[in-house]
Design a protein around this motif. Structure first.
Motif, mmCIF file in Angstrom:
data_model
loop_
_atom_site.group_PDB
_atom_site.id
_atom_site.type_symbol
_atom_site.label_atom_id
_atom_site.label_comp_id
_atom_site.label_asym_id
_atom_site.label_seq_id
_atom_site.Cartn_x
_atom_site.Cartn_y
_atom_site.Cartn_z
ATOM 1 N N GLU A 199 0.802 -1.216 0.000
ATOM 2 C CA GLU A 199 0.000 0.000 0.000
ATOM 3 C C GLU A 199 0.839 1.272 0.000
ATOM 4 O O GLU A 199 0.335 2.340 -0.311
ATOM 5 N N TYR A 200 2.122 1.187 0.371
ATOM 6 C CA TYR A 200 2.918 2.401 0.468
ATOM 7 C C TYR A 200 4.404 2.062 0.515
ATOM 8 O O TYR A 200 4.809 0.917 0.766
ATOM 9 N N ASN A 201 5.217 3.079 0.283
ATOM 10 C CA ASN A 201 6.667 3.031 0.458
ATOM 11 C C ASN A 201 7.051 4.010 1.557
ATOM 12 O O ASN A 201 6.565 5.143 1.576
ATOM 13 N N PHE A 202 7.893 3.610 2.475
ATOM 14 C CA PHE A 202 8.438 4.544 3.449
ATOM 15 C C PHE A 202 9.665 3.923 4.109
ATOM 16 O O PHE A 202 9.829 2.701 4.146
ATOM 17 N N SER A 203 10.508 4.788 4.616
ATOM 18 C CA SER A 203 11.624 4.366 5.458
ATOM 19 C C SER A 203 11.764 5.380 6.574
ATOM 20 O O SER A 203 11.743 6.598 6.324
ATOM 21 N N LYS A 204 11.878 4.892 7.804
ATOM 22 C CA LYS A 204 12.032 5.764 8.964
ATOM 23 C C LYS A 204 13.235 5.301 9.768
ATOM 24 O O LYS A 204 13.338 4.135 10.121
ATOM 25 N N VAL A 205 14.113 6.230 10.052
ATOM 26 C CA VAL A 205 15.230 5.932 10.934
ATOM 27 C C VAL A 205 15.086 6.810 12.173
ATOM 28 O O VAL A 205 14.745 7.988 12.078
ATOM 29 N N GLU A 206 15.268 6.199 13.342
ATOM 30 C CA GLU A 206 15.145 6.929 14.604
ATOM 31 C C GLU A 206 16.403 6.709 15.426
ATOM 32 O O GLU A 206 16.803 5.561 15.668
ATOM 33 N N ALA A 207 17.024 7.808 15.843
ATOM 34 C CA ALA A 207 18.234 7.752 16.658
ATOM 35 C C ALA A 207 17.978 8.484 17.961
ATOM 36 O O ALA A 207 17.427 9.593 17.967
ATOM 37 N N SER A 221 11.586 0.133 7.458
ATOM 38 C CA SER A 221 11.547 0.419 6.034
ATOM 39 C C SER A 221 10.615 -0.546 5.324
ATOM 40 O O SER A 221 10.748 -1.767 5.453
ATOM 41 N N ASN A 222 9.633 0.009 4.608
ATOM 42 C CA ASN A 222 8.712 -0.784 3.798
ATOM 43 C C ASN A 222 8.925 -0.414 2.330
ATOM 44 O O ASN A 222 8.811 0.757 1.953
ATOM 45 N N ILE A 223 9.226 -1.411 1.510
ATOM 46 C CA ILE A 223 9.530 -1.172 0.102
ATOM 47 C C ILE A 223 8.543 -1.940 -0.755
ATOM 48 O O ILE A 223 8.437 -3.171 -0.657
ATOM 49 N N LYS A 224 7.821 -1.226 -1.576
ATOM 50 C CA LYS A 224 6.893 -1.827 -2.537
ATOM 51 C C LYS A 224 7.672 -2.135 -3.806
ATOM 52 O O LYS A 224 8.014 -1.240 -4.577
ATOM 53 N N SER A 226 6.603 -4.200 -6.305
ATOM 54 C CA SER A 226 5.670 -4.241 -7.419
ATOM 55 C C SER A 226 4.269 -4.123 -6.851
ATOM 56 O O SER A 226 4.093 -3.969 -5.632
ATOM 57 N N GLU A 227 3.268 -4.213 -7.711
ATOM 58 C CA GLU A 227 1.903 -4.175 -7.235
ATOM 59 C C GLU A 227 1.554 -5.393 -6.396
ATOM 60 O O GLU A 227 0.566 -5.387 -5.660
ATOM 61 N N ASP A 228 2.384 -6.437 -6.482
ATOM 62 C CA ASP A 228 2.071 -7.697 -5.801
ATOM 63 C C ASP A 228 3.097 -8.093 -4.741
ATOM 64 O O ASP A 228 2.883 -9.072 -4.032
ATOM 65 N N LEU A 229 4.200 -7.378 -4.630
ATOM 66 C CA LEU A 229 5.297 -7.819 -3.767
ATOM 67 C C LEU A 229 5.850 -6.654 -2.963
ATOM 68 O O LEU A 229 6.094 -5.565 -3.504
ATOM 69 N N ALA A 230 6.040 -6.885 -1.646
ATOM 70 C CA ALA A 230 6.599 -5.862 -0.763
ATOM 71 C C ALA A 230 7.514 -6.506 0.262
ATOM 72 O O ALA A 230 7.338 -7.672 0.640
ATOM 73 N N LEU A 231 8.489 -5.729 0.722
ATOM 74 C CA LEU A 231 9.422 -6.155 1.756
ATOM 75 C C LEU A 231 9.419 -5.120 2.874
ATOM 76 O O LEU A 231 9.244 -3.923 2.626
ATOM 77 N N ARG A 232 9.623 -5.578 4.097
ATOM 78 C CA ARG A 232 9.728 -4.662 5.230
ATOM 79 C C ARG A 232 10.833 -5.137 6.155
ATOM 80 O O ARG A 232 10.964 -6.339 6.419
ATOM 81 N N SER A 760 15.168 11.725 21.050
ATOM 82 C CA SER A 760 15.267 10.961 19.804
ATOM 83 C C SER A 760 14.885 11.838 18.623
ATOM 84 O O SER A 760 14.090 12.774 18.735
ATOM 85 N N LEU A 761 15.451 11.507 17.474
ATOM 86 C CA LEU A 761 15.202 12.208 16.227
ATOM 87 C C LEU A 761 14.767 11.184 15.186
ATOM 88 O O LEU A 761 15.437 10.162 15.001
ATOM 89 N N THR A 762 13.624 11.425 14.530
ATOM 90 C CA THR A 762 13.093 10.502 13.527
ATOM 91 C C THR A 762 13.052 11.193 12.177
ATOM 92 O O THR A 762 12.521 12.313 12.056
ATOM 93 N N TYR A 763 13.600 10.507 11.173
ATOM 94 C CA TYR A 763 13.592 11.044 9.816
ATOM 95 C C TYR A 763 12.960 10.027 8.887
ATOM 96 O O TYR A 763 13.344 8.855 8.876
ATOM 97 N N GLU A 764 11.969 10.470 8.134
ATOM 98 C CA GLU A 764 11.283 9.594 7.186
ATOM 99 C C GLU A 764 11.699 9.957 5.771
ATOM 100 O O GLU A 764 11.724 11.135 5.400
ATOM 101 N N PHE A 765 12.020 8.930 4.999
ATOM 102 C CA PHE A 765 12.471 9.187 3.626
ATOM 103 C C PHE A 765 11.966 8.106 2.689
ATOM 104 O O PHE A 765 11.404 7.115 3.124
#
Length: 765
Positions: A199-207, A221-224, A226-232, A760-765
């Motif tokens: 449903e979405y792409n995002f990556s968040k790092v928190e230090a 980190s969630n990576i789309k 394709s329309e059918d395959l995702a990794l987190r 803590s500091l969170t950055y989303e990319f």
């Protein structure tokens, strides 16, 4: 099923759906709404413009992708992550406390033990030689250390558990064996993990950095693909000294990987991998002064430099779902896992040091198949769940061989203070142990086959009924070695349990419910103790094994749930009575009369208020007032009564006393105020009444215990942009000296963390 009911079903990241359908299985509607919220969908904004504007602002500032939470109310969970619970939480006839990812982060707590210790109705237990150190919970006065689940599958073993890969934590109060199987006397804990989504792409790092050498780094980190395959991927690296208790320290390193693949229009697959390594130099805190019955204050850290508490968890999970028809779905989950837990820790008995040690290796396999069928029978809507499960737990417990090489400073022993009460210098190197892994003393396995049938029936617009029935058939085998002599137990039985809940909708936003549920636990069924008597382990003579009966619990609960303020606020009230019978008692089960002679009861009231009080003010509140009473107990030579079958049972003055490790009053309040679109701040308060020592299911020793406490925390967050946020947590701001629980003899008491701070500091990319 109406179109409105279709839309109310949750999106599950475990089985992303692309087909349009009904009931439990087709959840694309919420997926579209979440995507619209995150992307600012014009179509959705046109239809519900006032609500979506509010939702969008809150979602942006919380960076929360939890699909089970109520949109726009980040503290409120709308549905359970366990799909067998087909109704929304507001319509479920049972007390279920849910902590969302946002609520957990705002609290500043990360270890599951710390999160649960603050919850009403839950207290902590301690470890010892015969009861491994690790996370140990007591829910409504009863052991729950083996009633911990991850995504609906049992998570056995005494380990350290972290929340870095958790979407939300669900705490079921009261027996729930229809879902959980054996055990779950006082309740169960189910962690819902973060899963990959297309449903979405995002990556968040928190230090994060903080006092007491605190440092914490996480990646989500969630990576789309394709329309059918995702990794987190979720990654953790964390370290801190125990606040104000140096050199005691805690270290956590972990990784959680998830992949989701929509193989065909009907078949979806999810594969997960989880690894966590936890390494502690533990601090067992203070001890209870026998003359005052209270903990000794201002005691220095006496942990020895060679002390350790190490645990390692590794699991693999594969899930497959197949859509057989629009209203029929089949799902299977298979998990293989292993845990290693080892410890040598130092306690005190008075001022004399004592050693507690042991190791445990757990290997387990679970396979669970669920068939979901939504249909209409007799003019009524039915949501069936047919479940079959197989679990195998292999557990080896053992000891460490150690020799103290230091010079004794009080006779033949080691003391932390002299006769005048002056503490010795260099307390951390008194014993100077040499340590090696010793032999196993318990090797056992439990094979369990389970069948369950659940049905949620919608009778009309006001009435619904939940019915559940479960059979657990187990084979228990245990070889215990003591003094070079091995004893072998073989034990098989069947456990039947049921659950009935009726809900009456008194208005569109409010209902009342009545629930009856049971649970049963095999003697020796706690997976961390093997043959250890008095902590759930099976022991005694082989000849007495067949005389023992399962410990059985029944719970009656009357409650009401109110879904208020456009579903943004959930208020609950529950009155319950839980009775446990056929309790195994004593440290010697072979003594005539000590088999299944105990009986106790816990009754009480629990309330909660979770969600948004206003657009700016969020609340998470829960309070529990309970009374525990030992109704029957064995002790030589005092009084006589009889059990349900008319057999004579000796009782003692234990009758009428409260249970050990039990707080009869507890409360937690967390408030968050969104002052502006960028800045939010909040406070939390945690209260617990006194807790007295003793072993589980036994009368407490009210001469030894830890006093009540109230602890306050503060937090604040600031969003520099949509991508960059910061959060400050101040724990125990009043620097309260408080104690969580105590060992049954009072030899040590767990200290709560002193004042601490993290940024803590969170950055989303």
């Amino acid at each position: 099923m109406t179109e409105q009911n279709k839309l109310s079903q949750p999106l599950t990241l475990r089985s992303p759906q692309k087909l349009a359908g009904s009931g439990q299985f087709y959840r694309g509607a919420l997926a579209l709404s979440l995507t619209g919220i995150l992307s600012g969908s014009p179509a959705l904004a046109q239809e519900e413009e006032p609500i979506m504007l509010d939702t969008m602002s809150i979602e942006d500032r919380t960076l929360d992708t939890n699909p089970y939470a109520e949109p726009g109310a980040p503290y409120k969970a709308r549905v359970s992550g366990d799909k067998r619970r087909v109704k929304e939480l507001a319509e479920t006839p049972q007390t279920i406390t849910v902590l969302t990812q946002t609520a957990i982060k705002d609290s500043g707590k990360s270890d599951l033990r710390d999160v649960l210790a603050a919850q009403p109705g839950i207290s902590l237990g301690t470890g010892e030689n015969g009861n491994a150190f690790g996370d140990r919970y007591v829910i409504r006065g009863h052991e729950a250390r083996s009633d911990v689940f991850v995504d609906g599958l049992r998570d056995p073993g005494m380990t350290t558990r972290e929340s870095f890969a958790v979407e939300q934590i669900e705490i079921t109060k009261g027996p729930s064996s229809t879902f959980a199987g054996r055990g779950s006397t006082g309740g169960a804990v189910n962690s819902i993990t973060k899963q990959a989504s297309t449903e979405y792409n995002f990556s968040k790092v928190e230090a994060g950095v903080g006092t007491d050498a605190y440092r914490r780094l996480t990646l989500d980190s969630n990576i789309k693909l394709s329309e059918d395959l995702a990794l987190r991927a979720n990654v953790l690296s964390a370290y801190e000294e125990v606040p104000d208790r140096e050199p005691a320290e805690r270290e956590r390193n972990g990784i959680a990987l998830s992949s989701a693949w929509q193989a065909t229009d009907k078949l979806d697959l999810v594969a997960d991998y989880y690894f966590l390594e936890a390494s502690d130099l533990p601090d067992l805190g203070s001890y209870i002064d026998s003359s005052s019955g209270k903990p000794v204050r201002d005691i220095p850290v006496y942990s020895q430099s060679e002390d350790f508490l190490d645990s390692e968890v590794e699991t693999f999970t594969l899930r497959a779902g197949y859509q057989l028809a629009d209203n029929l779905r089949l799902e299977n989950a298979t998990r293989y896992g292993s845990t290693d837990n080892g410890y040598v820790v130092t306690g005190t008995r008075g001022t004399t040091l004592s050693t507690h040690q042991g190791w445990q290796e757990v290997e387990y396999l679970a396979n669970q198949t669920n068939l979901y069928w939504d249909t209409e029978l007799g003019g009524k809507a039915h949501q069936w769940v047919f479940s079959a499960e197989y679990t195998r737990h292999d557990v080896v417990n053992g000891v460490y061989d150690y020799t103290a090489n230091g010079t004794p400073n009080c006779g033949t022993s080691y003391c932390i203070a002299d006769d005048d009460g002056n503490y010795y210098s260099d307390l951390h190197n008194l014993m100077q142990r040499s340590i090696s892994k010793g032999d196993a003393d318990s090797d056992y396995n439990i094979d369990t086959w389970s069948l369950a049938l659940m049905d949620t029936i919608t009778l009309d617009d006001q009435w619904s009924v939940f019915l559940g029935l479960r059979l657990d058939s187990f084979d228990y085998h245990n070889v215990v070695t003591s003094g070079g002599t091995a004893s072998e137990w073989d034990y098989s039985d069947e456990l039947w349990n049921g659950h009935v809940g009726v809900v009456y909708q008194i208005s569109p936003v409010a209902n009342v419910y009545l629930s009856y549920s049971t649970s049963a636990n095999i003697n020796g069924g706690e997976s961390d103790v093997g043959g250890s008597c008095g902590y759930g382990g099976l022991c005694g003579e082989v000849s007495t094994l067949g005389q023992s009966q399962p410990e059985r619990t029944e719970n009656i609960e009357l409650g009401s749930k109110w879904n208020l303020l456009d579903d943004k606020l959930l208020a609950t009230l529950a009155v319950f009575q839980m009775t446990k019978d056929d309790v195994m008692e004593g440290a010697d089960y072979t003594t005539t009369g000590t088999l299944n002679t105990g009986k106790n009861r816990v009754d009480g009231v629990e309330v909660s208020l979770v969600g948004n009080l206003t657009e700016q003010l969020s609340v998470y509140f829960g309070a529990s007032v309970m009374n525990a009473e030992v109704l029957e107990s064995y002790n030589d030579g005092v009084n006589m009564t009889s059990d349900r079958s008319g057999n004579p049972v000796l009782t003692s003055d234990a009758r009428g006393k409260t249970l050990a490790n039990f707080a009869d009053k507890s409360a937690y309040l967390q408030l968050r105020y969104q002052l502006s679109s960028a800045f939010a701040f909040g406070v939390s308060a945690n209260y617990s009444s006194p807790v007295y020592t003793g072993q589980p299911d036994s009368a407490a020793n009210e001469d030894l215990g830890v006093p009540s406490y109230t602890v306050y925390d503060l937090f604040a967050s600031y969003a520099f942009s949509d991508k960059l946020t910061t959060r400050l947590n101040l724990g125990n701001v009043t620097d309260k000296d408080y104690y969580l629980t105590a060992y049954r003899s009072g030899a040590f008491t767990y200290l709560g963390d002193r004042r601490n701070a993290q940024l803590s500091l969170t950055y989303e990319f």
